[in-house]
Design a protein around this motif. Structure first.
Motif, PDB file in Angstrom:
ATOM      1  N   GLU A 102       0.832  -1.207   0.000  1.00  0.00           N
ATOM      2  CA  GLU A 102       0.000   0.000   0.000  1.00  0.00           C
ATOM      3  C   GLU A 102       0.866   1.257   0.000  1.00  0.00           C
ATOM      4  O   GLU A 102       0.611   2.202  -0.745  1.00  0.00           O
ATOM      5  CB  GLU A 102      -0.936   0.001   1.214  1.00  0.00           C
ATOM      6  N   GLU A 103       1.897   1.249   0.823  1.00  0.00           N
ATOM      7  CA  GLU A 103       2.778   2.414   0.906  1.00  0.00           C
ATOM      8  C   GLU A 103       3.556   2.601  -0.400  1.00  0.00           C
ATOM      9  O   GLU A 103       3.710   3.724  -0.893  1.00  0.00           O
ATOM     10  CB  GLU A 103       3.741   2.264   2.082  1.00  0.00           C
ATOM     11  N   LEU A 104       4.026   1.496  -0.987  1.00  0.00           N
ATOM     12  CA  LEU A 104       4.742   1.579  -2.259  1.00  0.00           C
ATOM     13  C   LEU A 104       3.825   2.113  -3.362  1.00  0.00           C
ATOM     14  O   LEU A 104       4.221   2.981  -4.141  1.00  0.00           O
ATOM     15  CB  LEU A 104       5.299   0.211  -2.648  1.00  0.00           C
ATOM     16  N   SER A 105       2.604   1.642  -3.400  1.00  0.00           N
ATOM     17  CA  SER A 105       1.644   2.111  -4.405  1.00  0.00           C
ATOM     18  C   SER A 105       1.389   3.606  -4.262  1.00  0.00           C
ATOM     19  O   SER A 105       1.403   4.346  -5.248  1.00  0.00           O
ATOM     20  CB  SER A 105       0.334   1.333  -4.273  1.00  0.00           C
ATOM     21  N   ARG A 106       1.165   4.069  -3.037  1.00  0.00           N
ATOM     22  CA  ARG A 106       0.950   5.503  -2.802  1.00  0.00           C
ATOM     23  C   ARG A 106       2.184   6.308  -3.173  1.00  0.00           C
ATOM     24  O   ARG A 106       2.081   7.365  -3.801  1.00  0.00           O
ATOM     25  CB  ARG A 106       0.592   5.755  -1.332  1.00  0.00           C
ATOM     26  N   THR A 107       3.349   5.807  -2.800  1.00  0.00           N
ATOM     27  CA  THR A 107       4.590   6.525  -3.081  1.00  0.00           C
ATOM     28  C   THR A 107       4.820   6.651  -4.587  1.00  0.00           C
ATOM     29  O   THR A 107       5.139   7.737  -5.085  1.00  0.00           O
ATOM     30  CB  THR A 107       5.795   5.817  -2.420  1.00  0.00           C
ATOM     31  N   LEU A 108       4.639   5.560  -5.321  1.00  0.00           N
ATOM     32  CA  LEU A 108       4.850   5.607  -6.766  1.00  0.00           C
ATOM     33  C   LEU A 108       3.828   6.500  -7.456  1.00  0.00           C
ATOM     34  O   LEU A 108       4.157   7.221  -8.402  1.00  0.00           O
ATOM     35  CB  LEU A 108       4.828   4.200  -7.359  1.00  0.00           C
ATOM     36  N   ARG A 109       2.589   6.482  -6.979  1.00  0.00           N
ATOM     37  CA  ARG A 109       1.575   7.369  -7.558  1.00  0.00           C
ATOM     38  C   ARG A 109       1.943   8.829  -7.290  1.00  0.00           C
ATOM     39  O   ARG A 109       1.818   9.686  -8.164  1.00  0.00           O
ATOM     40  CB  ARG A 109       0.199   7.052  -6.980  1.00  0.00           C
ATOM     41  N   THR A 110       2.408   9.121  -6.084  1.00  0.00           N
ATOM     42  CA  THR A 110       2.818  10.477  -5.732  1.00  0.00           C
ATOM     43  C   THR A 110       4.001  10.918  -6.590  1.00  0.00           C
ATOM     44  O   THR A 110       4.031  12.043  -7.099  1.00  0.00           O
ATOM     45  CB  THR A 110       3.186  10.559  -4.237  1.00  0.00           C
ATOM     46  N   VAL A 111       4.971  10.025  -6.768  1.00  0.00           N
ATOM     47  CA  VAL A 111       6.142  10.339  -7.583  1.00  0.00           C
ATOM     48  C   VAL A 111       5.717  10.593  -9.028  1.00  0.00           C
ATOM     49  O   VAL A 111       6.186  11.548  -9.667  1.00  0.00           O
ATOM     50  CB  VAL A 111       7.188   9.200  -7.509  1.00  0.00           C
ATOM     51  N   SER A 112       4.829   9.776  -9.549  1.00  0.00           N
ATOM     52  CA  SER A 112       4.352   9.951 -10.925  1.00  0.00           C
ATOM     53  C   SER A 112       3.655  11.295 -11.102  1.00  0.00           C
ATOM     54  O   SER A 112       3.909  12.015 -12.074  1.00  0.00           O
ATOM     55  CB  SER A 112       3.404   8.813 -11.296  1.00  0.00           C
ATOM     56  N   THR A 113       2.808  11.645 -10.153  1.00  0.00           N
ATOM     57  CA  THR A 113       2.102  12.929 -10.209  1.00  0.00           C
ATOM     58  C   THR A 113       3.090  14.088 -10.118  1.00  0.00           C
ATOM     59  O   THR A 113       3.003  15.055 -10.881  1.00  0.00           O
ATOM     60  CB  THR A 113       1.060  13.016  -9.077  1.00  0.00           C
ATOM     61  N   LEU A 114       4.041  13.987  -9.203  1.00  0.00           N
ATOM     62  CA  LEU A 114       5.057  15.032  -9.041  1.00  0.00           C
ATOM     63  C   LEU A 114       5.888  15.181 -10.317  1.00  0.00           C
ATOM     64  O   LEU A 114       6.141  16.297 -10.780  1.00  0.00           O
ATOM     65  CB  LEU A 114       5.970  14.711  -7.855  1.00  0.00           C
ATOM     66  N   LEU A 115       6.276  14.058 -10.908  1.00  0.00           N
ATOM     67  CA  LEU A 115       7.070  14.107 -12.131  1.00  0.00           C
ATOM     68  C   LEU A 115       6.292  14.770 -13.263  1.00  0.00           C
ATOM     69  O   LEU A 115       6.829  15.626 -13.973  1.00  0.00           O
ATOM     70  CB  LEU A 115       7.504  12.700 -12.534  1.00  0.00           C
TER      71      LEU A 115
ATOM     72  N   SER B  23      16.592  21.304 -18.700  1.00  0.00           N
ATOM     73  CA  SER B  23      16.813  22.034 -17.446  1.00  0.00           C
ATOM     74  C   SER B  23      16.102  21.385 -16.262  1.00  0.00           C
ATOM     75  O   SER B  23      16.290  21.801 -15.120  1.00  0.00           O
ATOM     76  CB  SER B  23      16.346  23.479 -17.592  1.00  0.00           C
ATOM     77  N   LEU B  24      15.318  20.365 -16.515  1.00  0.00           N
ATOM     78  CA  LEU B  24      14.558  19.698 -15.454  1.00  0.00           C
ATOM     79  C   LEU B  24      15.449  18.839 -14.562  1.00  0.00           C
ATOM     80  O   LEU B  24      15.103  18.569 -13.421  1.00  0.00           O
ATOM     81  CB  LEU B  24      13.457  18.847 -16.090  1.00  0.00           C
ATOM     82  N   ARG B  25      16.608  18.453 -15.048  1.00  0.00           N
ATOM     83  CA  ARG B  25      17.486  17.540 -14.314  1.00  0.00           C
ATOM     84  C   ARG B  25      17.775  18.034 -12.888  1.00  0.00           C
ATOM     85  O   ARG B  25      17.720  17.272 -11.935  1.00  0.00           O
ATOM     86  CB  ARG B  25      18.791  17.338 -15.073  1.00  0.00           C
ATOM     87  N   GLU B  26      18.061  19.311 -12.739  1.00  0.00           N
ATOM     88  CA  GLU B  26      18.385  19.845 -11.416  1.00  0.00           C
ATOM     89  C   GLU B  26      17.190  19.752 -10.474  1.00  0.00           C
ATOM     90  O   GLU B  26      17.343  19.407  -9.303  1.00  0.00           O
ATOM     91  CB  GLU B  26      18.863  21.284 -11.536  1.00  0.00           C
ATOM     92  N   ASP B  27      15.984  20.061 -10.984  1.00  0.00           N
ATOM     93  CA  ASP B  27      14.786  19.960 -10.150  1.00  0.00           C
ATOM     94  C   ASP B  27      14.562  18.527  -9.675  1.00  0.00           C
ATOM     95  O   ASP B  27      14.153  18.296  -8.545  1.00  0.00           O
ATOM     96  CB  ASP B  27      13.540  20.407 -10.927  1.00  0.00           C
TER      97      ASP B  27
END
Length: 147
Positions: free
Chosen positions: A14-27, A117-121
């Motif tokens: 559950e935590e991995l699923s939430r984390t990956l979804r959050t990372v995908s949204t952030l990306l 330029s996204l690399r630094e972010d």
């Protein structure tokens, strides 16, 4: 008494699923902030079509993670903007293929340059996210060995 590893596994999943979804949204938000006026979903379509070969809608659905109707609306908008064209398959006329136009290919190339330029972010985000994801994966591996 032996701990119930299925609970630990479920928690880690559950935590991995939430984390990956959050990372995908952030990306996608980070990418969207660097694109010059096109939605991230259009960028995903243009990226999938970067080889120049027409692709079936099913392949684009996988690339964009959009539902069929949403992808159809997106492709319609991209046709109106002269970024892609839709054609019927040569072998099976039931297959709808999407191909980039010259304008779509040029736009994608310019967007790729804008994203350099996204690399630094992303470096700061990666320093935080990667250890968390690896920790969750280690927990899942450990739970698998225990269970």
């Amino acid at each position: 008494m032996v701990a119930d590893s299925s609970i630990d596994t479920a928690d880690a999943l559950e935590e991995l699923s939430r984390t990956l979804r959050t990372v995908s949204t952030l990306l996608d938000k980070r990418i969207g902030g660097h694109l010059d006026g096109i939605p991230v979903a259009q960028w995903h379509v243009l990226a999938a079509l970067d080889g120049g070969e027409p692709l079936p809608m099913a392949s684009l659905q996988s690339a964009t993670q959009l539902t069929g109707p949403s992808l159809t609306r997106l492709i319609d908008a991209m046709i109106d903007a002269n970024l892609v064209l839709r054609k019927v398959g040569d072998v099976d006329r039931r297959h709808v293929l999407v191909a980039p136009t010259r304008r779509g290919s040029q736009l994608y190339a310019s967007q790729r340059r804008a994203l350099s330029s996204l690399r630094e972010d992303l470096s700061a985000d990666a320093d935080e996210v990667i250890p968390a994801v690896l920790n969750l994966l280690d927990r899942l591996k450990a739970d698998d060995r225990v269970g």
